[in-house]
Design a protein around this motif. Structure first.
Motif, PDB file in Angstrom:
ATOM      1  N   ASP A  63     -13.904  -3.887 -16.544  1.00 52.10           N
ATOM      2  CA  ASP A  63     -14.752  -3.259 -17.552  1.00 52.10           C
ATOM      3  C   ASP A  63     -15.034  -1.843 -17.070  1.00 52.10           C
ATOM      4  OD1 ASP A  63     -16.938  -3.419 -15.643  1.00 52.10           O
ATOM      5  OD2 ASP A  63     -17.231  -5.489 -16.279  1.00 52.10           O
ATOM      6  N   ALA A  64     -15.984  -1.151 -17.696  1.00 51.05           N
ATOM      7  CA  ALA A  64     -16.238   0.252 -17.372  1.00 51.05           C
ATOM      8  C   ALA A  64     -16.762   0.445 -15.953  1.00 51.05           C
ATOM      9  CB  ALA A  64     -17.218   0.846 -18.380  1.00 51.05           C
ATOM     10  N   GLN A  65     -17.330  -0.593 -15.356  1.00 48.78           N
ATOM     11  CA  GLN A  65     -17.936  -0.450 -14.031  1.00 48.78           C
ATOM     12  C   GLN A  65     -17.163  -1.134 -12.919  1.00 48.78           C
ATOM     13  OE1 GLN A  65     -20.768   1.408 -13.307  1.00 48.78           O
ATOM     14  NE2 GLN A  65     -20.458   2.093 -15.415  1.00 48.78           N
ATOM     15  N   ASN A  66     -16.312  -2.068 -13.257  1.00 45.12           N
ATOM     16  CA  ASN A  66     -15.685  -2.902 -12.236  1.00 45.12           C
ATOM     17  C   ASN A  66     -14.168  -2.897 -12.349  1.00 45.12           C
ATOM     18  OD1 ASN A  66     -18.161  -4.391 -10.997  1.00 45.12           O
ATOM     19  ND2 ASN A  66     -18.438  -4.586 -13.219  1.00 45.12           N
ATOM     20  N   ALA A  67     -13.514  -2.849 -11.203  1.00 41.30           N
ATOM     21  CA  ALA A  67     -12.054  -2.871 -11.166  1.00 41.30           C
ATOM     22  C   ALA A  67     -11.601  -3.296  -9.782  1.00 41.30           C
ATOM     23  CB  ALA A  67     -11.481  -1.497 -11.503  1.00 41.30           C
ATOM     24  N   PHE A  68     -10.344  -3.706  -9.705  1.00 43.63           N
ATOM     25  CA  PHE A  68      -9.660  -3.902  -8.432  1.00 43.63           C
ATOM     26  C   PHE A  68      -8.480  -2.940  -8.401  1.00 43.63           C
ATOM     27  CE2 PHE A  68     -11.570  -8.132  -9.161  1.00 43.63           C
ATOM     28  CZ  PHE A  68     -12.283  -8.273  -7.976  1.00 43.63           C
ATOM     29  N   ALA A  69      -7.998  -2.647  -7.200  1.00 46.67           N
ATOM     30  CA  ALA A  69      -6.827  -1.792  -7.060  1.00 46.67           C
ATOM     31  C   ALA A  69      -6.067  -2.201  -5.815  1.00 46.67           C
ATOM     32  CB  ALA A  69      -7.211  -0.315  -6.985  1.00 46.67           C
ATOM     33  N   LYS A  70      -4.798  -1.804  -5.790  1.00 46.34           N
ATOM     34  CA  LYS A  70      -3.940  -2.051  -4.628  1.00 46.34           C
ATOM     35  C   LYS A  70      -3.391  -0.716  -4.152  1.00 46.34           C
ATOM     36  CE  LYS A  70       0.314  -3.117  -5.235  1.00 46.34           C
ATOM     37  NZ  LYS A  70       1.561  -3.813  -5.619  1.00 46.34           N
ATOM     38  N   THR A  71      -3.364  -0.528  -2.845  1.00 40.40           N
ATOM     39  CA  THR A  71      -2.696   0.640  -2.274  1.00 40.40           C
ATOM     40  C   THR A  71      -1.704   0.157  -1.227  1.00 40.40           C
ATOM     41  OG1 THR A  71      -4.365   0.935  -0.533  1.00 40.40           O
ATOM     42  CG2 THR A  71      -4.714   2.120  -2.604  1.00 40.40           C
ATOM     43  N   ARG A  72      -0.767   1.050  -0.898  1.00 37.86           N
ATOM     44  CA  ARG A  72       0.184   0.707   0.152  1.00 37.86           C
ATOM     45  C   ARG A  72       0.636   1.978   0.855  1.00 37.86           C
ATOM     46  NH1 ARG A  72       5.704  -0.829  -3.239  1.00 37.86           N
ATOM     47  NH2 ARG A  72       6.083   1.251  -4.081  1.00 37.86           N
ATOM     48  N   ARG A  73       1.030   1.839   2.103  1.00 36.16           N
ATOM     49  CA  ARG A  73       1.569   2.957   2.844  1.00 36.16           C
ATOM     50  C   ARG A  73       2.486   2.416   3.933  1.00 36.16           C
ATOM     51  NH1 ARG A  73      -2.770   6.281   6.152  1.00 36.16           N
ATOM     52  NH2 ARG A  73      -0.833   7.410   6.563  1.00 36.16           N
ATOM     53  N   GLY A  74       3.295   3.276   4.511  1.00 30.99           N
ATOM     54  CA  GLY A  74       4.181   2.850   5.585  1.00 30.99           C
ATOM     55  C   GLY A  74       5.443   3.666   5.587  1.00 30.99           C
ATOM     56  N   THR A  75       6.369   3.295   6.441  1.00 39.91           N
ATOM     57  CA  THR A  75       7.673   3.935   6.498  1.00 39.91           C
ATOM     58  C   THR A  75       8.716   2.901   6.167  1.00 39.91           C
ATOM     59  OG1 THR A  75       7.931   3.442   8.839  1.00 39.91           O
ATOM     60  CG2 THR A  75       6.890   5.538   8.275  1.00 39.91           C
ATOM     61  N   CYS A  76       9.891   3.383   5.799  1.00 41.27           N
ATOM     62  CA  CYS A  76      10.923   2.458   5.370  1.00 41.27           C
ATOM     63  C   CYS A  76      11.975   2.218   6.437  1.00 41.27           C
ATOM     64  CB  CYS A  76      11.574   2.942   4.074  1.00 41.27           C
ATOM     65  SG  CYS A  76      12.150   1.563   3.040  1.00 41.27           S
ATOM     66  N   GLY A  77      11.626   2.450   7.717  1.00 39.36           N
ATOM     67  CA  GLY A  77      12.561   2.072   8.764  1.00 39.36           C
ATOM     68  C   GLY A  77      12.805   0.586   8.730  1.00 39.36           C
ATOM     69  N   SER A  78      11.728  -0.164   8.503  1.00 36.21           N
ATOM     70  CA  SER A  78      11.837  -1.610   8.335  1.00 36.21           C
ATOM     71  C   SER A  78      11.453  -2.020   6.928  1.00 36.21           C
ATOM     72  CB  SER A  78      10.906  -2.320   9.331  1.00 36.21           C
ATOM     73  OG  SER A  78       9.549  -1.982   9.062  1.00 36.21           O
ATOM     74  N   CYS A  79      10.976  -1.033   6.121  1.00 34.15           N
ATOM     75  CA  CYS A  79      10.477  -1.288   4.765  1.00 34.15           C
ATOM     76  C   CYS A  79       9.349  -2.308   4.754  1.00 34.15           C
ATOM     77  CB  CYS A  79      11.608  -1.711   3.826  1.00 34.15           C
ATOM     78  SG  CYS A  79      12.565  -0.298   3.227  1.00 34.15           S
ATOM     79  N   ARG A  80       8.565  -2.336   5.803  1.00 30.22           N
ATOM     80  CA  ARG A  80       7.367  -3.169   5.833  1.00 30.22           C
ATOM     81  C   ARG A  80       6.174  -2.271   5.557  1.00 30.22           C
ATOM     82  NH1 ARG A  80       8.301  -7.240  11.019  1.00 30.22           N
ATOM     83  NH2 ARG A  80      10.216  -8.205  10.226  1.00 30.22           N
ATOM     84  N   LEU A  81       5.612  -2.402   4.366  1.00 23.94           N
ATOM     85  CA  LEU A  81       4.537  -1.538   3.935  1.00 23.94           C
ATOM     86  C   LEU A  81       3.199  -2.240   4.112  1.00 23.94           C
ATOM     87  CD1 LEU A  81       6.137  -0.189   0.650  1.00 23.94           C
ATOM     88  CD2 LEU A  81       6.280   0.774   2.947  1.00 23.94           C
ATOM     89  N   SER A  82       2.193  -1.456   4.462  1.00 23.62           N
ATOM     90  CA  SER A  82       0.840  -1.975   4.594  1.00 23.62           C
ATOM     91  C   SER A  82       0.174  -1.956   3.231  1.00 23.62           C
ATOM     92  CB  SER A  82       0.047  -1.122   5.582  1.00 23.62           C
ATOM     93  OG  SER A  82      -1.323  -1.477   5.579  1.00 23.62           O
ATOM     94  N   GLU A  83      -0.200  -3.128   2.722  1.00 26.51           N
ATOM     95  CA  GLU A  83      -0.851  -3.243   1.424  1.00 26.51           C
ATOM     96  C   GLU A  83      -2.324  -3.571   1.614  1.00 26.51           C
ATOM     97  OE1 GLU A  83       2.645  -5.029  -1.412  1.00 26.51           O
ATOM     98  OE2 GLU A  83       1.666  -6.402  -0.023  1.00 26.51           O
TER      99      GLU A  83
END
Length: 383
Positions: A63-83
């Protein structure tokens, strides 16, 4: 609640048959229309980011006040990203800490105390996990079959109803599956007549559900991977065949149903070498209750997600204006989003009629160099 999904494409083999004869299709060359000259650009509100330096924000508003979100970062040497997963209350974000074995590839929720996180934690194990958050605690892994079931997408429709799609890997063969959680137990449907995978689901009602993905016709032909669309009427699942294109393989990745005569699907195509390079133009099809019609977007490489705003279907794409709406005869660019945006990766609407988007501008989402945006378009004024 609409979900956001990262799809992992698989090379799988088909030994099946279709459920009914192919529907008629019309291929329509659709031009991109500019907004009317006297039309004012919509006024977008730019929302705060969960955290600076974390990429790939996907928003799941409640709604206007509440939400969830996902972020990720990392390198693709192993393509294991931190979520990471975040909760928004008002203008403030806080990080939620799922169990150590959890993955947040897919998020779906109906309330602040009814959140699901689904995905594969480690590519080396191949085990998919399902965890539920009740506002205070996270559950353990609820996957009913950790050895075989892979989940690509899910939609929570109530505190005692979660639908998920993916595949079963039993016997070394990938078979499309749909599974339903009723608050106590799972009921899994396996489509043994196909070899393939389901990548997206849309639940309009418990007796009106669409699931899409692809099936494998076998062999090495360029069109071996074929679009797969299934509909559930509350009693049984039925294939609604989506005609393909000669010498082109199609993998459906998104679906949005606005009723029995207004269903949108999109996906990607594989080039003639079978290497997965997209052809020019996003693959978009519309079901009018009788037949499919191509509504491709010229200049767009991918159509990431659908949402309805002001009674019109909107699609977030990479390229070709990034955010478009269907006018009934053409795709029209929606203005007002952050300048320089190179793609709208996620769209979602809320019960009050507002539209939310996640997008980015810059270079590469894995190695860095992107600027991320979360934006909101308030519900249109009542006429």
């Amino acid at each position: 609640m609409r979900t956001t999904v990262d799809l992992e494409k698989k090379m799988i083999r088909n030994v099946g048959r279709t459920l009914r004869a192919a529907a008629v299709t019309a291929v329509v060359g659709v031009a991109l229309a500019a907004a009317p000259a006297n039309a004012a650009a919509p006024v977008w509100e730019t929302l705060s980011q969960p955290v600076a330096g974390e990429g790939g924000a996907y928003i799941l508003p409640l709604d206007a006040q509440n939400a969830f979100a996902k972020t990720r970062r990392g390198t693709c040497g192993s393509c294991r990203l931190s979520e990471k997963v975040w909760q928004k209350t008002g203008n403030a974000w806080k990080e939620l800490t799922p169990p150590a074995d959890a993955s947040v590839t897919t998020l779906t929720a109906t309330a602040t105390d009814d959140l699901w996180a689904i995905g594969r934690k480690d590519t080396s194990t191949g085990v998919f996990r399902i965890h539920h958050y009740d506002g205070t605690r996270w559950s353990g892994n609820l996957n009913p079959d950790t050895r075989n079931l892979e989940f690509q997408a899910a939609e929570a429709v109530g505190r005692k109803s979660l639908w998920a799609v993916g595949n079963s890997r039993a016997g070394g063969r990938w078979t499309p599956v749909v599974t339903h959680w009723n608050g106590t137990s799972w009921n899994t449907t396996t489509f043994d007549q196909f070899s393939g995978d389901l990548a997206a689901i849309d639940v309009r009602a418990e007796n009106d559900i669409w699931a899409v993905g692809h099936r494998d016709a076998g062999g090495t032909a360029n069109d071996r991977f074929q679009a797969l669309a299934l509909h559930f009427d509350g009693t049984r699942w039925t294939e609604v065949p989506v005609p393909g294109t000669a010498k082109v393989s199609t993998l459906l990745q998104e679906v949005r149903s606005n009723g029995p005569d207004d269903v949108w699907v999109s996906g990607s195509v594989l080039d003639e070498r079978g290497q997965g390079a997209p052809l020019t133009g996003a693959y978009v099809n519309h079901w009018d209750g009788t037949a499919w019609t191509r509504r491709d977007v010229p200049g767009a490489t991918f159509a990431h997600s659908f949402a309805v705003y002001g009674g019109q279907v909107h699609v977030g794409v990479s390229g070709a204006g990034n955010l478009l709406r269907w006018t009934g005869g053409a795709w029209e660019v929606v203005g007002g989003i952050q300048p320089g945006m190179n793609g709208v990766s996620s769209l979602a609407s809320t019960p009050d009629g507002s539209l939310y988007l996640a997008g980015s501008s810059g270079f590469d989402s894995v190695f860095g160099g992107l600027t991320y945006y979360l934006q909101r378009l308030a519900a249109p004024a009542a006429r």
